[in-house]
Structure formats: structure tokens, C-alpha cells
Design an enzyme around this catalytic site. Structure first.
Site, PDB file in Angstrom:
ATOM      1  N   HIS A 296     -21.460 -43.278 -11.749  1.00 55.66           N
ATOM      2  CA  HIS A 296     -20.296 -43.658 -12.548  1.00 55.66           C
ATOM      3  C   HIS A 296     -19.421 -44.663 -11.806  1.00 55.66           C
ATOM      4  CE1 HIS A 296     -17.102 -43.497 -15.396  1.00 55.66           C
ATOM      5  NE2 HIS A 296     -16.393 -42.553 -14.836  1.00 55.66           N
TER       6      HIS A 296
ATOM      7  N   HIS B 108     -12.023 -41.403  -8.060  1.00 56.11           N
ATOM      8  CA  HIS B 108     -13.441 -41.291  -8.403  1.00 56.11           C
ATOM      9  C   HIS B 108     -14.330 -41.784  -7.255  1.00 56.11           C
ATOM     10  CE1 HIS B 108     -12.069 -40.874 -12.631  1.00 56.11           C
ATOM     11  NE2 HIS B 108     -13.231 -40.266 -12.812  1.00 56.11           N
TER      12      HIS B 108
ATOM     13  N   GLU C  30     -15.021 -32.607 -15.630  1.00 59.17           N
ATOM     14  CA  GLU C  30     -13.751 -32.977 -16.243  1.00 59.17           C
ATOM     15  C   GLU C  30     -13.650 -32.384 -17.652  1.00 59.17           C
ATOM     16  OE1 GLU C  30     -13.072 -37.330 -14.125  1.00 59.17           O
ATOM     17  OE2 GLU C  30     -14.374 -37.210 -15.888  1.00 59.17           O
TER      18      GLU C  30
END
Length: 223
Positions: free
Chosen positions: A68, A172, A184
Site C-alpha cells: 500500500h 503508514h 483499519e
């Protein structure tokens, strides 16, 4: 009846801590909205009900994979099951703005722990509301603290561990760059702080940067 009792699965004390996925559920402002529509409908004479789902990979209760925010990081299909199955600790956060190292210090978080943060986000029932910009998030300093402690998994009760105005990418990057898996979009409103058993399984998306997940908690004694 308390919130935990209303969400209990009835199977030896497991509590649902993921939120229902529905059309229009809150999403990050630049991410795609969730749309679920019935394409075949028995009420219209079709032989079965079949729905079409359109959503981003970071909406509702979901997980983030390292890729991500880390170039060439692991995808969701490479997540070890041990990252999200086993003993986890729920830590209640009092700071109304962000999670900071000073508040984490007394908890003596250790290497390999799975840590879930319960903040005022859960009380606000965020999954029933529009996007809020002042949700409680993990500061980048706290993220680096968790990385230094060698934790395995971090969870939080909003759709991002990083803040809206600050510490979004930085938090992150600090966590995912240390191979910490992120959960999350949890609802921890009915969960007491302390040790629990965790099961959280995301969809096995090939090279996925994120995926919807269902999460359950149970007290160690099964109560």
C-alpha cells in the site's frame, strides 16, 4: 444490554468488531464509494438473487498490506495467517487527537504483539456517519515507536491509521515499512481493554494493497 452482547456471535463469546459493509458507507474522500446493487432479484421474478459490488480496497473494516505504501512490498495474498490470528491486546487511548509515544510507554508493548487501539472513534459510531476529519489517529512518532518495539500487527477504530491533516503517509510508511500489518475500520465500542483472542481474515487479493476483512475478538477465558 451492552454493545458487546448485541454483537456477540453466540459461539463461545466471540464478539464482532468489524462493521457492516453497505452502499454509501463512509470512505476516504478520494477513494471510490461503495455501491452494492441487486442485478438479479427474485422479487422481480429472477431465479436467484445476485448482487454487484463496487468498492475501493480501503473502505469499511479492512486491512492494509505493505505494498500500500512500500514499493515492491508484500501484497495481501502474502499475509501470514499468524499476523491476525492469536492473542491481541486492546489498548484504550485517552488522547482525543492522536496516539502518541508518551501514552504508549506505560503499556510496555513487546515484540511480536498484535495491538488494537480503542479511541473515541468507536464511541462516535463512525460507520453510520459522514467522513470526519478529526478522527483519532496514530502519530508518526507513535508509529516509529511501534516499529522499534517490533510489533506484528496494529489495528485502529477508523478507516485510517494516519491522520487526515497530518501523519497520513508518514504513519503508514513507518508501520508498513517495518512489515507491520494494519487493520483499519474496527468497532471496539463494546470491547474492554486487555488481552483477547483475535481472528481477522482479509480477502486473499493477488498483490492487493488492501482488502475488506471480518474481525472477531474473544476474551481469553471465552467469556
Amino acid at each position: 444490554m451492552c454493545a458487546a452482547e448485541t454483537r456477540a456471535s453466540g459461539e463461545r463469546g466471540w464478539i464482532e468488531v468489524s462493521v457492516p459493509l453497505r452502499s454509501g458507507i463512509v470512505h476516504w474522500p478520494d477513494n471510490p464509494p461503495v455501491r452494492i446493487e441487486r442485478m438479479l432479484d427474485m422479487k422481480r421474478g429472477d431465479v436467484a438473487n445476485v448482487s454487484k459490488m463496487s468498492l475501493g480496497s480501503h473502505t469499511g473494516s479492512h486491512m492494509d498490506a505493505p505494498v500500500h505504501f512500500v514499493r515492491d512490498g508484500e501484497g495481501m495474498d502474502r499475509m501470514p495467517l499468524g499476523a491476525t490470528m492469536g492473542r491481541a491486546r486492546v489498548i484504550e487511548i485517552q488522547d482525543p487527537v492522536s496516539i502518541k509515544p508518551d501514552e504508549l510507554g506505560p503499556h510496555a508493548i513487546g515484540r511480536g504483539e498484535r495491538v488494537l487501539f480503542k479511541t473515541r472513534n468507536s464511541v462516535r459510531r463512525w460507520w453510520e456517519d459522514d467522513f470526519i476529519e478529526d478522527f483519532v489517529y496514530v502519530s508518526q512518532e507513535a508509529a516509529r515507536h511501534l516499529a522499534d518495539r517490533g510489533v506484528r500487527t496494529v489495528g485502529i477504530d477508523y478507516i485510517s491509521v494516519g491522520g487526515f491533516y497530518e501523519d497520513g503517509p508518514e504513519t503508514h510508511q513507518a508501520l508498513l515499512g517495518a512489515d507491520i500489518w494494519i487493520i483499519e475500520g474496527l468497532d471496539l465500542s463494546g470491547v474492554d481493554p486487555g488481552e483477547h483472542e483475535l481472528i481477522c481474515l482479509p480477502l486473499k487479493v493477488n498483490d492487493g494493497d488492501g482488502a475488506p476483512a471480518r474481525a472477531l475478538l474473544r476474551a481469553p477465558d471465552g467469556s
